[in-house]
Scaffold this active site. Sequence first.
Site, short mmCIF file in Angstrom:
data_model
loop_
_atom_site.label_atom_id
_atom_site.label_comp_id
_atom_site.label_asym_id
_atom_site.label_seq_id
_atom_site.Cartn_x
_atom_site.Cartn_y
_atom_site.Cartn_z
N LYS A 90 14.77 3.40 9.83
CA LYS A 90 14.66 1.99 9.02
C LYS A 90 15.07 1.07 10.17
O LYS A 90 15.70 1.63 11.09
CB LYS A 90 15.85 2.03 8.07
CG LYS A 90 15.33 0.95 7.03
CD LYS A 90 14.43 1.40 5.99
CE LYS A 90 14.22 0.27 4.79
NZ LYS A 90 13.40 0.82 3.91
N GLY A 98 16.34 -8.58 -10.36
CA GLY A 98 15.72 -8.73 -9.29
C GLY A 98 14.21 -8.54 -9.54
O GLY A 98 13.63 -7.56 -9.96
N VAL A 99 13.30 -9.75 -9.59
CA VAL A 99 11.93 -9.89 -9.65
C VAL A 99 10.99 -10.43 -8.73
O VAL A 99 10.13 -11.12 -8.88
CB VAL A 99 11.71 -10.41 -10.98
CG1 VAL A 99 11.98 -9.82 -12.34
CG2 VAL A 99 12.27 -11.85 -11.30
N GLY A 100 11.19 -10.03 -7.50
CA GLY A 100 10.47 -10.15 -6.12
C GLY A 100 9.05 -9.65 -6.50
O GLY A 100 8.75 -9.04 -7.32
N VAL A 137 8.52 -6.09 -5.98
CA VAL A 137 8.57 -5.04 -6.47
C VAL A 137 8.83 -5.10 -8.19
O VAL A 137 8.47 -4.59 -9.04
CB VAL A 137 9.31 -3.84 -5.76
CG1 VAL A 137 9.29 -2.67 -6.82
CG2 VAL A 137 8.81 -3.53 -4.67
#
Length: 352
Positions: free
Chosen positions: A80, A185-187, A189
């Site tokens: 990463k 979290g609704v970015g 993905v």
Amino acid sequence: MQLFDHPDFDDHEQVVFCSDAASGLRAIVAVHDTTLGPALGGCRMWPYTSDEEALRDVLRLSRGMTYKSALAGLPLGGGKSVIIGNPRTDKSEALLRAMGRHVERLGGRYIVAEDSGTGVPDIKTMALETAHVSGVVEKATTGGGTRSGDPSPSTAYGVFVGLRAAVLHRLHRTDLEGLTVAIQGVGSVGGHLARYLAEAGARLWVADIDEAQARRVADRVGATPVSADAIFDLEVDVFAPCALGAVLNDGTIPRLTCPVVAGAANNQLAEARHGQALADRGILYAPDYVINAGGVIDVHNERAGYDHGRVMSHIERIADTLTEIFARADMERKPTAAVADRMARQRVGRAR
């Protein structure tokens, strides 16, 4: 700042600190393990409050990539990278190209892809300096069209498949009609996951630190928007964390009333002991690096020769892996996260 004695060091093979004065780049690349293959993992750009916070994040994320690829049956290791900076204000072509040069110097031991704060255009810019990139090639879709190399739809589909497996195991339900789900979290993905769940008949509540984004997704899928803090207190069947990590901690776990936690975020447990804390409350936890493996399956197949049907079939096997983890955890009376960690280490160990 300690490294070799860092609690998350875990015998990483290589940790590289990257700097470029001209562009302002400050970044860290962590290669955890290359036993199974080159270390593929996304590049996250985030305004970390300290170098120590960035180091901890990249160490935990890269180890998670080793385990993710191992349990997904991929010939990949774990790595990463993180860039310290605000992706809205600090990103530039010069900075991204400098990052690409640093990736190139690793000679293919690390392959970079998208993550929080970076997208397909950013990785394409890095690709001007390195061949060791993934997640940039247009791909076929179910409807016969194409989409960008962004793997987030595949990540979301894997989470959807894994969530169904968790609901079947814990709630003994074979369908999602009327299932209540709170998505944090609704970015990229989380937004795709909301669509999959809405199409399956689930009732949704959504939250995001960007309240306008939460409202947009809610309007699109017929969900109810709530505040970022209130999402933990909803009486729902499933809590789906799809934002950043460490969201399951001493402060949030006591607030959850759901029987299932299944979401896309990496490093959801603030500490390993929080897996036991969830189990003690009777909450079934789908280990994050197992359920969110759809993205790495997608980008690996891009490098191996992309076939949409084969990719979807591979992603759907996430349900089988989770079902095995759940069964072992029940039999051994162990937290699911601990069982998954052991299974991943065993697969890497056998390859050695």
